[in-house]
Motif scaffolding. Sequence first.
Motif, mmCIF file in Angstrom:
data_model
loop_
_atom_site.group_PDB
_atom_site.id
_atom_site.type_symbol
_atom_site.label_atom_id
_atom_site.label_comp_id
_atom_site.label_asym_id
_atom_site.label_seq_id
_atom_site.Cartn_x
_atom_site.Cartn_y
_atom_site.Cartn_z
ATOM 1 N N THR A 100 -3.221 2.693 -7.712
ATOM 2 C CA THR A 100 -3.895 1.752 -6.840
ATOM 3 C C THR A 100 -3.199 0.230 -6.803
ATOM 4 O O THR A 100 -2.490 -0.207 -7.696
ATOM 5 C CB THR A 100 -5.590 1.629 -7.451
ATOM 6 N N LEU A 101 -3.558 -0.422 -5.768
ATOM 7 C CA LEU A 101 -3.063 -1.903 -5.649
ATOM 8 C C LEU A 101 -3.119 -2.790 -6.837
ATOM 9 O O LEU A 101 -2.707 -3.506 -7.245
ATOM 10 C CB LEU A 101 -3.582 -2.496 -4.313
ATOM 11 N N GLN A 102 -4.720 -2.484 -7.367
ATOM 12 C CA GLN A 102 -4.857 -3.234 -8.507
ATOM 13 C C GLN A 102 -5.096 -2.453 -9.626
ATOM 14 O O GLN A 102 -5.645 -1.287 -9.458
ATOM 15 C CB GLN A 102 -6.554 -4.265 -8.245
ATOM 16 N N CYS A 145 2.133 1.667 -3.578
ATOM 17 C CA CYS A 145 1.444 2.283 -4.317
ATOM 18 C C CYS A 145 1.100 3.647 -4.172
ATOM 19 O O CYS A 145 0.901 4.311 -5.076
ATOM 20 C CB CYS A 145 -0.177 1.543 -4.212
ATOM 21 N N LYS A 146 1.019 4.413 -2.990
ATOM 22 C CA LYS A 146 0.830 5.481 -2.755
ATOM 23 C C LYS A 146 1.886 6.358 -3.381
ATOM 24 O O LYS A 146 1.729 7.339 -3.863
ATOM 25 C CB LYS A 146 0.495 5.779 -1.327
ATOM 26 N N ASP A 167 -12.898 5.776 -5.315
ATOM 27 C CA ASP A 167 -13.123 6.956 -4.535
ATOM 28 C C ASP A 167 -12.667 8.036 -5.691
ATOM 29 O O ASP A 167 -13.083 9.370 -5.472
ATOM 30 C CB ASP A 167 -12.165 7.250 -3.533
ATOM 31 N N LEU A 173 0.843 -1.306 0.076
ATOM 32 C CA LEU A 173 0.070 -0.079 -0.032
ATOM 33 C C LEU A 173 0.711 1.240 -0.008
ATOM 34 O O LEU A 173 0.599 2.322 -0.788
ATOM 35 C CB LEU A 173 -1.037 0.058 1.258
ATOM 36 N N LEU A 212 -7.397 9.359 -7.632
ATOM 37 C CA LEU A 212 -6.114 9.268 -8.462
ATOM 38 C C LEU A 212 -6.603 9.613 -9.813
ATOM 39 O O LEU A 212 -7.746 9.340 -10.358
ATOM 40 C CB LEU A 212 -5.659 7.863 -8.512
ATOM 41 N N ASN A 241 -6.094 2.816 -13.158
ATOM 42 C CA ASN A 241 -6.286 2.771 -11.669
ATOM 43 C C ASN A 241 -7.580 2.152 -11.560
ATOM 44 O O ASN A 241 -8.501 2.672 -11.995
ATOM 45 C CB ASN A 241 -5.953 4.021 -10.912
ATOM 46 N N ARG A 242 -7.673 1.314 -10.482
ATOM 47 C CA ARG A 242 -8.982 0.928 -10.053
ATOM 48 C C ARG A 242 -9.471 1.905 -8.704
ATOM 49 O O ARG A 242 -8.971 1.256 -7.644
ATOM 50 C CB ARG A 242 -8.984 -0.806 -9.729
ATOM 51 N N ASP A 243 -9.777 2.836 -9.027
ATOM 52 C CA ASP A 243 -10.112 3.738 -7.921
ATOM 53 C C ASP A 243 -11.463 3.974 -7.615
ATOM 54 O O ASP A 243 -11.704 5.006 -8.300
ATOM 55 C CB ASP A 243 -8.984 4.862 -8.013
#
Length: 170
Positions: free
Chosen positions: A84-86, A78-79, A104, A75, A107, A100-102
């Motif tokens: 994103t992680l995925q 990634c940040k 929210d 994590l 990103l 990105n699978r974000d």
Amino acid sequence: MSRGDEAALAAEATRVLTAARPGDDEVLAAGVFGLQDLMWAQVGGGTVGALGGDLVAGTAGMAVGAALGGYAAKLAACKAEGITLQLLVAVTPSTIHVLNRDPDGELEPVVASFPRSSTEVQITKFGLSRLVRLHDRDSDVAMTLHGTAAPFLAQSKPDAVVLHLLAASE
């Protein structure tokens, strides 16, 4: 969202690309991958976590510490990278997109895009993992991703379709 539903992943990629780049090509396939460097962050974080867990709670603490340490390190990595992680890898007739699978929306949606015509693809096996190196010869931008071929993981089916399309680019 499921990592094993090919149609849902393609639809997710289409939504992201339509919002970010209207008029882009049709998504032929999409799969869930991770940045290859995260494997090394997980190993390092897992080692530190295991040592700390062993000191605090013995063998059981060692296993928990390894898992939590590896996850925390991934994590943090990634940040630091703004990803994103995925990651969703979407293949269109002209482009390979890394998204990105974000959920929210904090990103940038598109991490990188590689023109299929100028991108060199190298796929190597690493146990049940597949490492995919994308290198755009024109811009000299490169990225290595980690996917799975583990038959017991749901994401292996969509990943296999993406890998098949990328292998055709080799």
